[in-house]
Design an enzyme around this catalytic site. Structure first.
Site, PDB file in Angstrom:
ATOM      1  N   HIS A  69     -10.729 -13.613  -3.536  1.00 20.58           N
ATOM      2  CA  HIS A  69     -10.394 -12.812  -4.345  1.00 20.58           C
ATOM      3  C   HIS A  69     -11.532 -12.502  -5.200  1.00 20.58           C
ATOM      4  CE1 HIS A  69      -6.540 -12.948  -2.703  1.00 20.58           C
ATOM      5  NE2 HIS A  69      -6.555 -14.361  -2.766  1.00 20.58           N
ATOM      6  N   ASN A 114     -10.374 -10.899   2.273  1.00 21.44           N
ATOM      7  CA  ASN A 114      -9.738 -10.500   0.967  1.00 21.44           C
ATOM      8  C   ASN A 114      -8.552  -9.425   1.472  1.00 21.44           C
ATOM      9  OD1 ASN A 114      -8.856  -9.606  -1.526  1.00 21.44           O
ATOM     10  ND2 ASN A 114     -11.003  -9.025  -2.500  1.00 21.44           N
ATOM     11  N   ARG A 131      -3.956 -13.985 -13.979  1.00 26.94           N
ATOM     12  CA  ARG A 131      -3.184 -12.749 -13.787  1.00 26.94           C
ATOM     13  C   ARG A 131      -1.668 -12.946 -13.793  1.00 26.94           C
ATOM     14  NH1 ARG A 131      -6.117  -8.849  -9.973  1.00 26.94           N
ATOM     15  NH2 ARG A 131      -4.918  -7.386 -11.115  1.00 26.94           N
ATOM     16  N   TYR A 160     -12.201  -5.300 -11.272  1.00 29.59           N
ATOM     17  CA  TYR A 160     -12.971  -5.594 -10.005  1.00 29.59           C
ATOM     18  C   TYR A 160     -14.406  -5.058 -10.168  1.00 29.59           C
ATOM     19  CZ  TYR A 160      -8.193  -5.982  -8.319  1.00 29.59           C
ATOM     20  OH  TYR A 160      -6.816  -6.467  -8.423  1.00 29.59           O
ATOM     21  N   GLU A 179     -10.454 -17.671   2.234  1.00 30.68           N
ATOM     22  CA  GLU A 179      -9.686 -16.652   1.444  1.00 30.68           C
ATOM     23  C   GLU A 179     -10.656 -16.397   0.319  1.00 30.68           C
ATOM     24  OE1 GLU A 179      -5.747 -18.060   0.185  1.00 30.68           O
ATOM     25  OE2 GLU A 179      -5.706 -16.388  -1.018  1.00 30.68           O
ATOM     26  N   ALA A 221      -3.231  -7.276  -1.886  1.00 35.18           N
ATOM     27  CA  ALA A 221      -2.005  -7.433  -2.337  1.00 35.18           C
ATOM     28  C   ALA A 221      -1.313  -8.179  -1.061  1.00 35.18           C
ATOM     29  CB  ALA A 221      -1.039  -6.074  -2.711  1.00 35.18           C
ATOM     30  N   PRO A 235      -6.058  -3.867   1.623  1.00 38.13           N
ATOM     31  CA  PRO A 235      -5.416  -2.575   1.007  1.00 38.13           C
ATOM     32  C   PRO A 235      -6.240  -2.330  -0.479  1.00 38.13           C
ATOM     33  CG  PRO A 235      -3.668  -4.123   1.066  1.00 38.13           C
ATOM     34  CD  PRO A 235      -4.690  -4.583   1.699  1.00 38.13           C
ATOM     35  N   ASN A 236      -6.491  -1.167  -0.819  1.00 43.88           N
ATOM     36  CA  ASN A 236      -7.178  -0.623  -1.948  1.00 43.88           C
ATOM     37  C   ASN A 236      -8.418  -1.094  -2.103  1.00 43.88           C
ATOM     38  OD1 ASN A 236      -4.962   0.895  -2.819  1.00 43.88           O
ATOM     39  ND2 ASN A 236      -3.847  -1.145  -3.226  1.00 43.88           N
ATOM     40  N   ARG A 257     -11.614   1.500  -8.999  1.00 45.69           N
ATOM     41  CA  ARG A 257     -10.355   1.036  -9.183  1.00 45.69           C
ATOM     42  C   ARG A 257     -10.512  -0.132 -10.361  1.00 45.69           C
ATOM     43  NH1 ARG A 257      -7.718  -3.694  -5.448  1.00 45.69           N
ATOM     44  NH2 ARG A 257      -5.871  -3.631  -6.182  1.00 45.69           N
TER      45      ARG A 257
END
Ligand code: DQA
Length: 152
Positions: A107, A81, A114, A30, A105, A84, A17-18, A25
């Site tokens: 990111h 990725n 964060r 990012y 995985e 969320a 998502p996103n 964004r």
């Protein structure tokens, strides 16, 4: 190209998502590259490594699960990725476990720098390893690691 990579099915690069909003964004987190830029980077790096890739993005948990289930037959490995959903989705974790494909995985940001809620990942429990904090270059790093895993 080794025999193992020659026979390998395409690696699935999944974005959750996103991530379709990349470039627009929070660019300070990012970066300014778009999802299309990232997918082009993946195809170029895969070609360099003698791999093939298939890219898929969805904002919907169920669509991601359906694609992971298909990967059991269609893909040699998975780079994910999960956005969320990384921090919330037992269902994605279960789908990855059932797929029985080596999973990396990824990111873009360093999630450990964060908010605390980003420090836990359900995806890590079913992944060979995690790449985070290297921006979109992380996708190239993940494919390099996947090429090594698949050549064994
Ligand atoms: C992300 C980090 C997640 O915490 C966040 O929800 C994202 C993107 C990253 O690539 O840095 O959507 O996975």
């Amino acid at each position: 190209m080794s025999d193992a990579t020659a026979k390998a099915l395409p690696v699935l690069v999944l974005n959750g998502p996103n991530l379709n909003m990349l470039g627009k964004r929070q660019p300070e987190i990012y970066g300014r590259e778009t999802l299309a830029d990232v997918e082009a980077l993946c195809h170029a790096e895969a070609t360099r490594l003698g791999l093939a890739v298939e890219c898929f993005q969805s904002n919907h948990e169920g669509a991601l699960i359906d694609r992971i289930q298909a990967a059991r037959e269609a893909n040699s490995g998975i780079v994910i990725n999960a956005g969320a959903y990384t921090h919330t989705s037992v269902a994605l974790m279960d789908a990855l476990a059932a797929a029985e494909r080596p999973t990396i995985e990824l990111h873009i940001s360093n999630v450990f720098k964060r908010e605390a809620f980003r420090h836990h990942s359900y995806i890590s429990a079913v992944s060979v390893g995690v790449i985070c904090g290297f921006g979109t270059h992380g996708y190239a790093l993940a494919l390099q690691a996947m090429a090594r895993i698949l050549s064994r």
